[in-house]
Design an enzyme around this catalytic site. Structure first.
Site, short mmCIF file in Angstrom:
data_model
loop_
_atom_site.label_atom_id
_atom_site.label_comp_id
_atom_site.label_asym_id
_atom_site.label_seq_id
_atom_site.Cartn_x
_atom_site.Cartn_y
_atom_site.Cartn_z
N ASP A 31 0.84 -1.20 0.00
CA ASP A 31 0.00 0.00 0.00
C ASP A 31 0.88 1.25 0.00
OD1 ASP A 31 -3.22 0.55 1.01
OD2 ASP A 31 -1.80 2.22 1.11
N HIS A 101 -10.68 -5.10 -3.16
CA HIS A 101 -9.33 -5.39 -2.64
C HIS A 101 -9.41 -5.72 -1.17
CE1 HIS A 101 -10.09 -1.04 -2.29
NE2 HIS A 101 -9.39 -1.10 -1.17
N HIS A 103 -7.09 -5.61 2.34
CA HIS A 103 -5.90 -5.12 3.02
C HIS A 103 -5.36 -6.25 3.89
CE1 HIS A 103 -6.85 -0.70 2.32
NE2 HIS A 103 -8.06 -1.22 2.18
P1 5GP Z 1 -9.73 1.58 0.44
O1 5GP Z 1 -9.80 2.89 1.18
O2 5GP Z 1 -10.46 1.67 -0.88
O3 5GP Z 1 -10.15 0.39 1.25
O4 5GP Z 1 -8.22 1.33 0.15
C1 5GP Z 1 -7.53 1.84 -0.94
C2 5GP Z 1 -6.06 1.73 -0.60
O5 5GP Z 1 -5.33 1.86 -1.79
C3 5GP Z 1 -5.57 2.80 0.37
O6 5GP Z 1 -5.00 2.18 1.52
C4 5GP Z 1 -4.54 3.58 -0.45
O7 5GP Z 1 -3.43 3.98 0.32
C5 5GP Z 1 -4.16 2.58 -1.52
N1 5GP Z 1 -3.77 3.20 -2.78
C6 5GP Z 1 -4.45 4.14 -3.47
N2 5GP Z 1 -3.81 4.47 -4.60
C7 5GP Z 1 -2.69 3.69 -4.63
C8 5GP Z 1 -1.61 3.58 -5.57
O8 5GP Z 1 -1.53 4.25 -6.60
N3 5GP Z 1 -0.63 2.68 -5.26
C9 5GP Z 1 -0.67 1.92 -4.14
N4 5GP Z 1 0.36 1.07 -3.92
N5 5GP Z 1 -1.67 2.00 -3.23
C10 5GP Z 1 -2.67 2.88 -3.48
#
Ligand code: 5GP
Ligand code: ZN
Length: 115
Positions: A31, A101, A103
């Site tokens: 992440d 996704h 985590h």
């Molecule tokens: P959500 O909030 O949708 O559950 O998680 C999305 C995750 O994707 C977040 O933890 C954020 O830091 C990660 N993320 C967003 N854009 C990118 C990216 O371009 N590269 C990587 N490696 N992680 C990303």
């Protein structure tokens, strides 16, 4: 592949990432904004917008993600004593990237309930 989906682009290598695992169905990478010493994002290569958009045909791929998560965790000594898997679904669930996704978080002690 969904146009403009950042995670589709990451799984295709069109956007660089810190890859930790890949097979024909799944891709996993670090992440960009880690919330724990180890913070890995595990995605299916198939574009699915979220856990609220899955169908019966996704059963194998979603089950496979559980196996992959367990395998990845075994590669990190930080997760020898446990880890946490999180799926944020929809705006109330805190989802910000609309490609399903999971985590995989490890390397510290997590609290319950989450925030
Ligand atoms: P959500 O909030 O949708 O559950 O998680 C999305 C995750 O994707 C977040 O933890 C954020 O830091 C990660 N993320 C967003 N854009 C990118 C990216 O371009 N590269 C990587 N490696 N992680 C990303
Ligand atoms: Zn996507």
């Amino acid at each position: 592949m969904s146009d403009n989906c950042i995670f589709c682009k990451i799984s295709k290598g069109e956007i660089s990432s810190d890859k930790v695992y890949e097979d024909d169905k799944v891709f996993a990478f670090g992440d960009i904004n880690p919330q724990s010493p180890v913070h890995i994002i595990i995605i299916p290569k198939k574009h699915i917008s979220g856990l609220n958009a899955i169908s019966e045909e996704d059963e194998i791929i979603l089950g496979h993600i559980q196996i992959v998560a367990s395998k990845i965790a075994k590669q990190f000594p930080e997760m020898d004593y446990g880890f946490r898997i999180v799926n944020n679904c929809g705006s109330d669930g805190g989802q910000t990237v609309f490609h399903i996704h999971y985590h995989l978080l490890g390397g510290r002690v997590f609290k319950w309930p989450p925030g």
